[in-house]
Enzyme design. Structure first.
Site, short mmCIF file in Angstrom:
data_model
loop_
_atom_site.label_atom_id
_atom_site.label_comp_id
_atom_site.label_asym_id
_atom_site.label_seq_id
_atom_site.Cartn_x
_atom_site.Cartn_y
_atom_site.Cartn_z
N ASP A 175 0.85 -1.19 0.00
CA ASP A 175 0.00 0.00 0.00
C ASP A 175 0.89 1.25 0.00
O ASP A 175 2.09 1.16 0.27
CB ASP A 175 -0.89 -0.01 1.25
CG ASP A 175 -1.78 1.22 1.34
OD1 ASP A 175 -2.40 1.56 0.32
OD2 ASP A 175 -1.84 1.86 2.40
N SER A 176 0.26 2.38 -0.26
CA SER A 176 1.00 3.65 -0.23
C SER A 176 1.43 4.00 1.20
O SER A 176 2.32 4.81 1.39
CB SER A 176 0.10 4.76 -0.76
OG SER A 176 -1.13 4.76 -0.06
N TYR A 193 -0.66 8.70 -2.18
CA TYR A 193 -0.59 8.49 -3.63
C TYR A 193 -1.83 9.05 -4.34
O TYR A 193 -1.78 9.36 -5.52
CB TYR A 193 -0.53 6.99 -3.93
CG TYR A 193 0.81 6.30 -3.74
CD1 TYR A 193 1.83 6.86 -2.97
CD2 TYR A 193 1.04 5.06 -4.33
CE1 TYR A 193 3.04 6.19 -2.80
CE2 TYR A 193 2.24 4.40 -4.17
CZ TYR A 193 3.23 4.96 -3.41
OH TYR A 193 4.42 4.30 -3.24
N GLY A 194 -2.92 9.13 -3.58
CA GLY A 194 -4.22 9.42 -4.19
C GLY A 194 -4.37 10.77 -4.86
O GLY A 194 -5.34 11.02 -5.56
N CYS A 234 -3.71 -1.12 -2.11
CA CYS A 234 -3.99 0.30 -2.34
C CYS A 234 -4.88 0.45 -3.57
O CYS A 234 -4.51 0.04 -4.67
CB CYS A 234 -2.66 1.03 -2.56
SG CYS A 234 -2.84 2.77 -2.93
N ASN A 235 -6.04 1.05 -3.37
CA ASN A 235 -6.97 1.25 -4.49
C ASN A 235 -6.35 2.14 -5.57
O ASN A 235 -6.56 1.92 -6.75
CB ASN A 235 -8.25 1.89 -4.00
CG ASN A 235 -9.10 0.93 -3.20
OD1 ASN A 235 -10.06 0.37 -3.71
ND2 ASN A 235 -8.74 0.70 -1.95
N THR A 236 -5.60 3.13 -5.15
CA THR A 236 -5.01 4.06 -6.11
C THR A 236 -4.00 3.33 -7.00
O THR A 236 -4.00 3.48 -8.23
CB THR A 236 -4.36 5.24 -5.36
OG1 THR A 236 -5.34 5.86 -4.54
CG2 THR A 236 -3.79 6.26 -6.33
N CYS A 288 -11.23 2.72 -1.13
CA CYS A 288 -9.99 3.28 -0.58
C CYS A 288 -9.68 2.51 0.70
O CYS A 288 -10.60 2.17 1.46
CB CYS A 288 -10.19 4.77 -0.27
SG CYS A 288 -8.80 5.50 0.60
N THR A 289 -8.40 2.28 0.93
CA THR A 289 -7.98 1.50 2.10
C THR A 289 -8.51 2.04 3.42
O THR A 289 -8.74 1.30 4.36
CB THR A 289 -6.44 1.54 2.21
OG1 THR A 289 -6.00 2.90 2.02
CG2 THR A 289 -5.80 0.64 1.21
N HIS A 290 -8.68 3.37 3.49
CA HIS A 290 -9.05 3.99 4.76
C HIS A 290 -10.54 3.90 5.08
O HIS A 290 -10.93 4.07 6.22
CB HIS A 290 -8.65 5.47 4.75
CG HIS A 290 -7.17 5.70 4.82
ND1 HIS A 290 -6.29 5.11 3.94
CD2 HIS A 290 -6.41 6.45 5.67
CE1 HIS A 290 -5.05 5.50 4.25
NE2 HIS A 290 -5.10 6.32 5.28
N1 DGL Z 1 -4.09 3.75 -0.04
C1 DGL Z 1 -4.78 4.79 -0.77
C2 DGL Z 1 -5.97 4.18 -1.49
O1 DGL Z 1 -6.47 3.13 -1.15
C3 DGL Z 1 -5.22 5.92 0.15
C4 DGL Z 1 -4.06 6.75 0.69
C5 DGL Z 1 -3.31 7.48 -0.40
O2 DGL Z 1 -3.85 8.42 -1.01
O3 DGL Z 1 -2.16 7.09 -0.66
O4 DGL Z 1 -6.43 4.74 -2.44
#
Ligand code: DGL
Length: 269
Positions: A13-14, A45-46, A76-78, A188-190
């Site tokens: 993940d980021s 990363y987003g 990480c979705n991004t 998104c992970t969060h």
């Molecule tokens: N991990 C990123 C996601 O799932 C969220 C945090 C980021 O922007 O890096 O998109």
């Protein structure tokens, strides 16, 4: 070369957010070893451009392949939205799963009305990756996407049930809910940490799709189908790698993971 069944699963993940996927994996696959990589020095990363994310993704993929992982999970979705091709090109025979594939499949399987909402970071939403994948699976679906850039900092602040977060969610979800969606993908992970709040804002008629859980299910299915589950019956080891150890990393990480993190190693590259 044959893949080693006892090797760890590589999850990346980021930053710290991908620990929601690790948590789901630990619950679903308690005997699997896991090595987690969070690029905490370069998060978020987003809001970054696609070439930058592709470059970072290649570096992390190579690092985990060098550790001899038996599977890669893009938590990480991004990264999954704009750079999953980078991971697959480098991975060769090592299987690659990602949160977007798992989340899109789950949403398509569960919708009854055919109207699905997707929320994520600006880069994920601008890529249209979720909507594209869902339309490949069923071209009659209606998909409504909304970027929610304020959610990541609010979650990292620990404001999981705070009036500011609730107001922000009401504002972001307004246009999506106006389309009468019956499913909402947490892209998104969060966002799994905001599940209770988002469910109360969206109402009981909307079912949330937690990509972390669906990814862990996809990993379990793949391991069982391919006979690649870890045959060891002892408690597995978990390793956590980060590119920086910011203040509060431990606290935030443990909130995402729902348990203590143990040892965290900083990677120098
Ligand atoms: N991990 C990123 C996601 O799932 C969220 C945090 C980021 O922007 O890096 O998109």
């Amino acid at each position: 070369m044959a893949i080693d069944r006892t090797a760890p699963i590589g999850v990346f993940d980021s930053g710290v957010g991908g620990l929601t996927v690790v948590r789901a994996l630990m619950e679903r696959l308690p005997l699997e070893r896991i090595i987690y990589f969070g690029d905490t020095a370069r998060v978020p990363y987003g809001i970054k451009s696609v070439p930058t994310i592709e470059h970072f993704t290649a570096q992390i993929t190579d690092h985990l392949l060098g550790e001899g992982v038996k599977m890669l999970i893009v938590a990480c979705n991004t990264m999954a939205a704009v750079a999953s091709h980078v991971v697959k090109e480098r991975a060769g025979d090592i299987p690659v799963l990602d949160v977007i594939e798992a989340g899109a499949q789950a949403a398509v399987a569960q919708t009854r009305s055919g109207a699905i909402g997707v929320i994520g970071t600006p880069t994920t939403i601008n890529s249209n990756a979720y909507a594209r994948r869902m339309h490949e699976l069923n071209d009659s679906l209606r998909v409504f996407s909304q970027a929610c850039p304020l959610f990541v900092p609010l979650v990292e602040e620990g404001w999981l049930d705070h009036p500011v977060t609730r107001l922000t969610a009401e504002e972001y979800l307004k246009p999506v809910l106006a389309e009468d969606v019956d499913s909402l993908v947490l892209g998104c992970t969060h966002y799994p940490l905001l599940k209770a709040l988002l469910q109360s804002v969206a109402g009981p008629q909307v079912r949330l799709v937690d990509s972390a859980v669906t990814t862990a299910q996809a990993a379990a299915q793949w391991l069982a189908r391919e006979g690649m589950a870890n045959p060891a019956r002892s408690l597995p080891d978990y390793r956590f790698r980060v590119t920086d150890i910011p203040l509060r990393f431990q606290t935030i990480g443990e909130r995402f993971l729902g348990r203590s993190l143990g040892q965290i190693d900083k990677v120098d590259w």
